[in-house]
Scaffold this active site. Structure first.
Site, short mmCIF file in Angstrom:
data_model
loop_
_atom_site.label_atom_id
_atom_site.label_comp_id
_atom_site.label_asym_id
_atom_site.label_seq_id
_atom_site.Cartn_x
_atom_site.Cartn_y
_atom_site.Cartn_z
N GLY A 71 28.50 21.61 -6.54
CA GLY A 71 29.18 22.52 -7.47
C GLY A 71 28.40 23.80 -7.70
N GLY A 101 29.83 18.03 0.19
CA GLY A 101 29.51 16.61 0.37
C GLY A 101 30.10 16.02 1.63
N ARG A 152 17.53 13.34 -1.59
CA ARG A 152 17.18 14.26 -2.69
C ARG A 152 15.73 14.10 -3.12
NH1 ARG A 152 22.50 14.36 -6.59
NH2 ARG A 152 23.43 16.11 -5.51
N LYS A 165 41.73 20.04 0.17
CA LYS A 165 42.52 20.87 -0.75
C LYS A 165 42.28 22.37 -0.66
CE LYS A 165 43.29 17.66 -4.50
NZ LYS A 165 42.80 17.29 -5.81
P1 AMP Z 1 36.79 18.16 0.89
O1 AMP Z 1 36.04 17.28 -0.06
O2 AMP Z 1 37.75 19.09 0.25
O3 AMP Z 1 35.88 18.83 1.89
O4 AMP Z 1 37.74 17.17 1.71
C1 AMP Z 1 37.25 16.24 2.58
C2 AMP Z 1 38.28 15.18 2.83
O5 AMP Z 1 39.42 15.79 3.40
C3 AMP Z 1 37.83 14.12 3.80
O6 AMP Z 1 37.73 12.90 3.14
C4 AMP Z 1 38.91 14.10 4.86
O7 AMP Z 1 39.29 12.79 5.23
C5 AMP Z 1 40.05 14.81 4.19
N1 AMP Z 1 40.96 15.44 5.17
C6 AMP Z 1 40.65 16.24 6.18
N2 AMP Z 1 41.74 16.55 6.89
C7 AMP Z 1 42.77 15.93 6.32
C8 AMP Z 1 44.16 15.84 6.62
N3 AMP Z 1 44.69 16.50 7.66
N4 AMP Z 1 44.94 15.10 5.81
C9 AMP Z 1 44.41 14.43 4.77
N5 AMP Z 1 43.09 14.46 4.44
C10 AMP Z 1 42.28 15.21 5.20
#
Ligand code: AMP
Length: 398
Positions: A373, A350, A37, A197
């Site tokens: 965000g 991130g 950054r 999610k």
């Molecule tokens: P996000 O911050 O929503 O982009 O989520 C990223 C996180 O999702 C990472 O830490 C991954 O380890 C997790 N992730 C990706 N695929 C899976 C999965 N099939 N089951 C559980 N966690 C996951």
């Protein structure tokens, strides 16, 4: 973008108040873990110096409750001095006469860094007293902190309400690329979503879907979609309360003639632990004890075909638990597809950036969005106060 860029302003002998985001991760000993950054602001600092302006840097760091040395920007000052090979004036107290006097005597090329602006409660309250105190130090304002622009604080909103406010070089790029993805992508446009999610991605899906031709879903979020389609997902991550929304998105995409792709094979394991090993199986053969932790090789092939046909791609969210090598292949495979693709390729988030770092894949992309965000809010079509407050370009014919 609609705001006036610093490229369009006379800068000679101007004292430029530049809002930056030096909210960097620090170790317990006050060392900087990741200076990306800080480095990202150097081109704009140099740009201003080359045009004989002086620079007053304003940033927050963490969430201190009042003055607290653990949140001091002093380590950042020292680091920036090394990067720029120049001494930087550090202003501990914004309200002191000394600080104002120094600001009045700044010479072209001089740099002053203010102590953490969140030491003052008025920052987050957008207090006029704080905004005026900051504004007194300079002649014009530049926003180079895209990632803080979704907040109407004194240093992001109050100051440019007083002084003429302009867009910094990297802020301008961030807004332009994200707006392109949101409003005017070259078609075919492929949206690749993954990560943990569904909930976090709903806003993006809703806003971007009209301009999207192919929606590719991987990561943990795909299991809520698969569940909605009646697939046995075993012990995979599931957002029970989003099954209905996932079904609606799926149906809407189909009705609007979009292609929506979900995994056809997955890498499963009975549990998620550092020493877990994976087994590749057809998605319809998942057993009750299986946890889906990555997309499989057939799915990577399917997604690659669509990625290679795209003219614009936006990617947010890893395809699996990329942090563990056993579940990294899906994300790595998709990164390979990005490397091959000739599209305008933009990625953000991130964890997405961490995955790109793991794959050493920065050069595969046209632009990497670091706004967190603020990027999401822009993509969702929300107003970012720190940007809408900047000077607007005059439109001809109006
Ligand atoms: P996000 O911050 O929503 O982009 O989520 C990223 C996180 O999702 C990472 O830490 C991954 O380890 C997790 N992730 C990706 N695929 C899976 C999965 N099939 N089951 C559980 N966690 C996951």
């Amino acid at each position: 973008m609609d705001s006036v860029s610093i490229k369009e302003v006379e800068l000679t002998r101007k004292r430029v108040i530049m809002r930056v985001d030096y909210n960097v991760p620090l170790t317990q000993d006050g060392l900087i873990n990741d200076d990306s950054r800080i480095k990202a602001t150097i081109p704009t600092i140099r740009y201003l110096q080359d045009r004989k302006a002086s620079v007053i840097l304003v940033s927050h760091l963490g969430r201190p409750k009042g003055r607290d040395s653990r949140f001091s920007l002093k380590p950042v000052k020292e680091h920036l001095e090394k990067l720029l090979e120049q001494e930087i004036i550090f202003a501990e107290d914004l309200f002191s006469e000394e600080t104002e006097k120094i600001s009045q005597n700044l010479k072209p090329g001089d740099i002053m860094l203010l102590e953490n602006i969140r030491y003052y409660p008025g920052e987050e309250e957008n207090s006029p007293i704080l905004s005026e105190a900051i504004s007194r130090l300079g002649d014009i304002y530049v926003n180079e902190a895209f990632s803080a622009s979704h907040r109407a604080h004194a240093s992001t909103y109050g100051v440019p309400s007083i002084l003429p406010g302009y867009a910094g070089l990297s802020l301008e790029q961030e807004v332009d690329y994200l707006t392109l993805v949101r409003d005017n992508p070259n078609r075919p446009m492929v949206l690749v979503l993954g990560g943990a999610k569904v909930l976090d991605k709903l806003g993006i899906i809703d806003k971007l879907l009209p301009g999207v031709d192919v929606l590719i879903i991987g990561g943990g979020m795909c299991f809520t979609f698969l569940k909605a389609l009646g697939v046995n997902i075993g012990k995979s991550i599931l957002e029970e309360d989003k099954i209905e929304v996932a079904r609606e998105i799926y149906n809407r995409a189909q009705k609007e003639g979009k292609k929506i792709l979900l995994p056809i094979d997955v890498v499963v394991s009975p549990s998620l632990a550092p020493d877990s090993t994976g087994e590749i199986i057809d998605v319809r053969k998942m057993r009750n004890g299986d946890m889906g932790l990555d997309i499989g090789p057939q799915t990577v092939k399917l997604y690659t075909e669509e990625i290679l046909k795209a003219a614009t791609i936006f990617w947010n969210g890893p395809m699996g638990v990329f942090e563990l090598d056993a579940f990294w292949e899906g994300t790595r495979g998709v990164l390979e597809a990005f490397k091959e693709s000739r599209a305008v390729k933009i990625a953000g988030g991130g964890d997405t950036l961490s995955a790109i770092t793991k794959g050493n894949a920065h050069t595969y992309f046209t632009f990497l969005s670091t706004g967190g965000g603020a990027s999401l809010e822009l993509l969702e079509g929300k107003d970012l106060p720190g940007i809408s407050v900047l000077r607007k370009k005059e439109k001809s014919g109006e």
